[in-house]
Design an enzyme around this catalytic site. Structure first.
Site, PDB file in Angstrom:
ATOM      1  N   ILE A 223       0.860  -1.184   0.000  1.00  0.00           N
ATOM      2  CA  ILE A 223       0.000   0.000   0.000  1.00  0.00           C
ATOM      3  C   ILE A 223       0.898   1.235   0.000  1.00  0.00           C
ATOM      4  CG2 ILE A 223      -1.859   1.244   1.182  1.00  0.00           C
ATOM      5  CD1 ILE A 223      -2.660  -1.586   0.279  1.00  0.00           C
ATOM      6  N   HIS A 224       0.779   2.046  -1.056  1.00  0.00           N
ATOM      7  CA  HIS A 224       1.630   3.233  -1.086  1.00  0.00           C
ATOM      8  C   HIS A 224       1.032   4.406  -1.851  1.00  0.00           C
ATOM      9  CE1 HIS A 224       2.472   1.977  -5.221  1.00  0.00           C
ATOM     10  NE2 HIS A 224       2.925   3.205  -5.412  1.00  0.00           N
ATOM     11  N   ARG A 225      -0.030   4.183  -2.622  1.00  0.00           N
ATOM     12  CA  ARG A 225      -0.501   5.219  -3.534  1.00  0.00           C
ATOM     13  C   ARG A 225      -1.078   6.399  -2.762  1.00  0.00           C
ATOM     14  NH1 ARG A 225      -0.721   5.157  -9.007  1.00  0.00           N
ATOM     15  NH2 ARG A 225      -0.022   2.999  -8.953  1.00  0.00           N
ATOM     16  N   ARG A 258       6.351   6.136   2.776  1.00  0.00           N
ATOM     17  CA  ARG A 258       5.243   7.091   2.842  1.00  0.00           C
ATOM     18  C   ARG A 258       4.094   6.535   3.685  1.00  0.00           C
ATOM     19  NH1 ARG A 258       2.910   7.259  -2.319  1.00  0.00           N
ATOM     20  NH2 ARG A 258       4.399   8.813  -3.037  1.00  0.00           N
TER      21      ARG A 258
END
Length: 377
Positions: A223-225, A258
């Site tokens: 998960i990074h978007r 992030r």
């Protein structure tokens, strides 16, 4: 056989500057760089030598997300490291544009080669176009049809100013046709997907990540978007869904910097059942894919990589560029809907998915890209 290209460069040779900056681009560039190297080794005379110079913008600067890929995948060491990161989109893109321009003025290449849809992509394309240098875009024609995504803006603008558009799929070509490219000047080539080349070439080099005590049947998640990490409600829903799934199967999540930062900022504590690990290299990611039963991600690249290794994918986004995966029932869009994520996961466990599909070429995309760059008039 030519052994020192610097001694033999002539008017029929090509100089290419490759611009990369983010993890998926390292993998893609490895494929084309290897194809360039094989091409040069095959030459018996001076014509058609390709000299490649690599610019690493620094967009991904963490060792596990950058340097390790160059080492593992034998990508030539970047000739220029710009170290531009941790900025707003505008500041990052502007600084990249300025610094890439300096390199292009120094190197005077025939081509600038860009990949995907990042700030590095559009900065490289813009810098080249303003200097009247030809631009080639790998992964052209992809569309999510969501202009709120920075990646969508980047890929549309890059396509429009490119001279050579390498499309991975039929749907990518059709997107360009729908946008009127039949009457525009860029050459469109449906060449397959460089990531498929990478999966075929590197799968036998898979390495089990340190600290993983499972051998199979894990659920791999990334998960990074920005659309998820910058929205506390969406991020919590996704991690609540992962928590429920982790009660059934071990969820392994290489945590993007992030995402880690935003989880702390929002006060979201992931379930202890979720096995969070540091970002991993490409060979470790291949091992995780090969030993998973399902992928849950918001990554564009990992959706395809799941398919390459015959793994169903749950995509926690509202749309995807890889529409053919949805159409063929191997990828499932659930957004940030926790209940739909869990329902889809249970359906996957109890169902059967056919991966006997040829969607992304025959594994020779890198070679075709090199040949097109040489023959382009």
């Amino acid at each position: 056989m030519i052994t020192n290209h610097k001694l033999y460069r002539n008017k029929m040779s090509k100089k290419i500057v490759t611009v990369i900056g983010a993890r998926p681009q390292f993998v893609k560039a490895a494929v084309v760089s290897r194809a360039i190297n094989l091409h040069n080794k095959s030459l018996t005379k001076r014509d058609n030598w390709i000299e490649e110079k690599i610019i690493h913008t620094g967009q991904h600067f963490d060792n596990n997300m950058s340097e390790i890929f160059f080492k593992q995948m034998e990508i030539p060491k970047p000739d220029f490291n710009l170290e531009i990161n941790s900025m707003s989109h505008g500041a990052m893109t502007g600084n990249m544009l300025m610094e890439i321009e300096k390199v292009l003025l120094l190197e005077k290449p025939d081509w600038v080669l860009v990949y995907g849809d990042t700030n590095s992509t559009i900065a490289g394309a813009l810098a080249a176009k303003k200097l009247h240098i030809k631009v080639a875009h790998v992964e052209a024609g992809l569309r999510s049809f969501n202009m709120q995504m920075p990646e969508e803006v980047n890929r549309i603008l890059t396509d429009r100013i490119s001279d050579l558009l390498f499309c991975p799929t039929e749907s990518a070509v059709q997107n360009l046709m729908d946008e009127g490219y039949a009457s525009l000047s860029p050459k469109i080539v449906q060449c397959g997907d460089v990531m498929n080349d990478a999966a075929i070439y590197y799968k036998n080099l898979a390495v089990k990540p340190h600290g993983i005590d499972l051998d199979a049947n894990l659920v791999l998640s990334t998960i990074h978007r920005q659309e998820n990490t910058d929205n506390p409600k969406k991020l919590k829903n996704i991690f609540d869904g992962l928590a429920e799934i982790s009660k059934i199967n071990q969820v392994v999540l290489p945590l993007h910097p992030r995402t880690s930062k935003m989880l702390k900022e929002y006060g979201i504590t992931p379930s202890k059942n979720i096995r969070i690990i540091e970002p991993v290299g490409y060979f470790e990611m291949i091992w995780l894919l090969m030993n998973s039963i399902c992928v849950i991600t918001d990554s564009g690249g990992l959706q395809k990589e799941a398919f390459f290794f015959d793994k169903p994918c749950i995509t926690v986004r509202e749309e995807t560029e890889w529409t053919e995966l949805i159409e063929h029932g191997v990828n499932f869009l659930v957004g940030s809907n926790k209940d739909l994520m869990i329902k889809t996961f249970n359906q996957i466990l109890n169902g059967h998915i056919d991966f006997n599909l040829n969607l992304y070429g025959d594994g020779h995309t890198g070679k075709q890209i090199v040949q097109e760059l040489i023959s382009f008039e």
